[in-house]
Design a protein around this motif. Structure first.
Motif, mmCIF file in Angstrom:
data_model
loop_
_atom_site.group_PDB
_atom_site.id
_atom_site.type_symbol
_atom_site.label_atom_id
_atom_site.label_comp_id
_atom_site.label_asym_id
_atom_site.label_seq_id
_atom_site.Cartn_x
_atom_site.Cartn_y
_atom_site.Cartn_z
ATOM 1 N N GLU A 76 0.820 -1.221 0.000
ATOM 2 C CA GLU A 76 0.000 0.000 0.000
ATOM 3 C C GLU A 76 0.853 1.269 0.000
ATOM 4 O O GLU A 76 0.579 2.230 -0.736
ATOM 5 N N ASP A 77 1.909 1.270 0.803
ATOM 6 C CA ASP A 77 2.802 2.428 0.879
ATOM 7 C C ASP A 77 3.408 2.740 -0.499
ATOM 8 O O ASP A 77 3.534 3.895 -0.891
ATOM 9 N N THR A 78 3.771 1.679 -1.237
ATOM 10 C CA THR A 78 4.362 1.854 -2.566
ATOM 11 C C THR A 78 3.344 2.408 -3.551
ATOM 12 O O THR A 78 3.667 3.273 -4.374
ATOM 13 N N MET A 79 2.115 1.921 -3.465
ATOM 14 C CA MET A 79 1.055 2.382 -4.361
ATOM 15 C C MET A 79 0.866 3.898 -4.248
ATOM 16 O O MET A 79 0.576 4.581 -5.236
ATOM 17 N N GLU A 80 1.055 4.416 -3.038
ATOM 18 C CA GLU A 80 0.787 5.835 -2.797
ATOM 19 C C GLU A 80 2.004 6.727 -3.032
ATOM 20 O O GLU A 80 1.921 7.938 -2.903
ATOM 21 N N ARG A 81 3.121 6.121 -3.380
ATOM 22 C CA ARG A 81 4.324 6.900 -3.691
ATOM 23 C C ARG A 81 4.471 7.050 -5.208
ATOM 24 O O ARG A 81 3.760 6.421 -5.983
ATOM 25 N N ASP A 82 5.428 7.873 -5.613
ATOM 26 C CA ASP A 82 5.634 8.153 -7.032
ATOM 27 C C ASP A 82 6.895 7.481 -7.572
ATOM 28 O O ASP A 82 7.870 7.288 -6.840
ATOM 29 N N VAL A 83 6.846 7.162 -8.844
ATOM 30 C CA VAL A 83 8.015 6.728 -9.609
ATOM 31 C C VAL A 83 8.041 7.577 -10.881
ATOM 32 O O VAL A 83 7.047 7.618 -11.613
ATOM 33 N N ASN A 84 9.128 8.260 -11.101
ATOM 34 C CA ASN A 84 9.253 9.149 -12.280
ATOM 35 C C ASN A 84 8.089 10.136 -12.401
ATOM 36 O O ASN A 84 7.558 10.367 -13.488
ATOM 37 N N GLY A 85 7.667 10.673 -11.259
ATOM 38 C CA GLY A 85 6.648 11.719 -11.281
ATOM 39 C C GLY A 85 5.215 11.240 -11.414
ATOM 40 O O GLY A 85 4.295 12.055 -11.545
ATOM 41 N N LYS A 86 4.994 9.919 -11.386
ATOM 42 C CA LYS A 86 3.641 9.363 -11.431
ATOM 43 C C LYS A 86 3.452 8.420 -10.253
ATOM 44 O O LYS A 86 4.436 7.885 -9.724
ATOM 45 N N LEU A 124 -10.855 -3.246 4.807
ATOM 46 C CA LEU A 124 -10.558 -3.741 3.460
ATOM 47 C C LEU A 124 -11.345 -2.988 2.389
ATOM 48 O O LEU A 124 -10.787 -2.629 1.351
ATOM 49 N N ASP A 125 -12.620 -2.743 2.629
ATOM 50 C CA ASP A 125 -13.425 -2.032 1.616
ATOM 51 C C ASP A 125 -12.834 -0.667 1.288
ATOM 52 O O ASP A 125 -12.793 -0.264 0.120
ATOM 53 N N LEU A 126 -12.367 0.026 2.315
ATOM 54 C CA LEU A 126 -11.763 1.353 2.099
ATOM 55 C C LEU A 126 -10.493 1.241 1.265
ATOM 56 O O LEU A 126 -10.248 2.057 0.373
ATOM 57 N N LEU A 127 -9.686 0.208 1.561
ATOM 58 C CA LEU A 127 -8.443 0.005 0.817
ATOM 59 C C LEU A 127 -8.743 -0.354 -0.646
ATOM 60 O O LEU A 127 -8.077 0.143 -1.561
ATOM 61 N N LEU A 128 -9.751 -1.170 -0.860
ATOM 62 C CA LEU A 128 -10.119 -1.553 -2.227
ATOM 63 C C LEU A 128 -10.655 -0.344 -2.996
ATOM 64 O O LEU A 128 -10.350 -0.176 -4.188
ATOM 65 N N ASP A 129 -11.424 0.496 -2.322
ATOM 66 C CA ASP A 129 -11.916 1.724 -2.967
ATOM 67 C C ASP A 129 -10.745 2.634 -3.353
ATOM 68 O O ASP A 129 -10.748 3.256 -4.417
#
Length: 296
Positions: A76-86, A124-129
């Motif tokens: 989850e932490d990775t999903m919310e971070r950026d790679v090359n500005g995205k 879980l529902d919040l994370l899936l949303d």
């Protein structure tokens, strides 16, 4: 449309899924293997900064390409971070055409009845949303089996499929991961019970429901072929589970139709101290070896 394109990519594409989803408990070991000791960071925030640098270094390598890498599992932490500005998921899908998945479990409960089920996931529902705000295709959740305990294994599989149905209802593809510990003294017996329970639960899915399976490489070659061929299974992927990359790839080749979803075996040999050229050569060797084993 995005989901359908990703579905076709996983269904028909060649390659493997990189597991880049080490979370709070497994990150220190991943960093240690990467050449960063625990005294080089003061807190969790600094630790996650460092592991994201490692992941971004892998993902931005030219050799981390969609010809050999089908998907990547993110924390989850990775999903919310950026790679090359995205955002990481957008970068993977839009720039690389690599399908992003999200690890959703909150770790393992204490061992009982020879297994560790997943801890409760009240949010879980919040994370899936939240995942739906990104081009996340599917999710992954892990339990562990140590002994061929009938009740324990039934509990693991039932919990996995109950949560899988919740994930499907949100329009995402669940990866069901009931790992059999590779050091289990009765590993094959565990696998026999596991396959029986998975088949039973697959039959309970309706015609519109489909899952992916992430399983420990079995003792008996081709043991999960029935699952590979099952119409309610999109793909069966293999975890490395502590095997070295060489051993994991050798075992994978004995199981046609399964593809790799390795974590430790995938990042084996990488080091923060390597030059960019050395790093790229090391990850390219890993990608090629795992890709070839997944093609069988």
């Amino acid at each position: 449309m995005e989901y359908d394109n990703q579905l076709q990519r996983i269904k028909n594409g060649s390659g493997f899924i990189a597991a880049l989803d080490q979370s709070g408990g497994s990150t220190p070991k991943a960093l240690e293997n990467y050449g960063i000791s625990g005294d080089e960071y003061e807190n969790d925030e600094a630790m996650f900064d460092l592991v994201h640098e490692m992941r971004a270094r892998i993902m931005t390598c030219d050799c981390f390409d969609n010809e050999r890498v089908l998907g990547a599992i993110l924390f989850e932490d990775t999903m919310e971070r950026d790679v090359n500005g995205k955002s990481t998921a957008n970068y993977l899908w839009e720039d690389k055409q690599i399908v992003p998945f999200l690890k959703v479990d909150k770790g393992l409960a204490e061992q009982m009845s020879g297994v560790q089920v997943m801890k409760p996931m009240p949010n879980l529902d919040l994370l899936l949303d939240k995942a739906k705000n990104y081009p996340i295709f599917g999710t992954k959740m892990r339990s562990v089996i140590y002994e061929p305990n009938v009740d324990g294994i039934e509990l693991v599989v039932q919990q996995q499929f109950d949560v899988a149905k919740q994930i499907i209802s949100k329009g995402l593809m669940p990866i069901v991961e009931p790992e059999v510990n590779i050091d289990s003294a009765q590993k094959h017996d565990c696998e026999v019970l596991l396959k029986t329970n998975i088949l039973r639960n697959l039959e309970r899915l309706n015609d519109e429901q489909q899952v992916m399976l992430k399983l420990t490489l079995p003792e008996e070659a081709g043991f999960y072929q029935e699952l590979v061929d099952h119409p309610k299974v999109l793909k069966v992927v293999a975890l490395s589970g502590g095997y070295s990359r060489t051993d994991a790839c050798a075992k994978l080749k004995q199981n046609p139709g399964m593809i790799a979803s390795f974590s430790r075996a995938f990042t084996e040999g990488l080091s923060k101290q390597q030059s960019d050229e050395e790093f790229a050569d090391t990850i390219n060797t890993s990608i090629e070896e795992i890709y070839q084993a997944s093609k069988v």
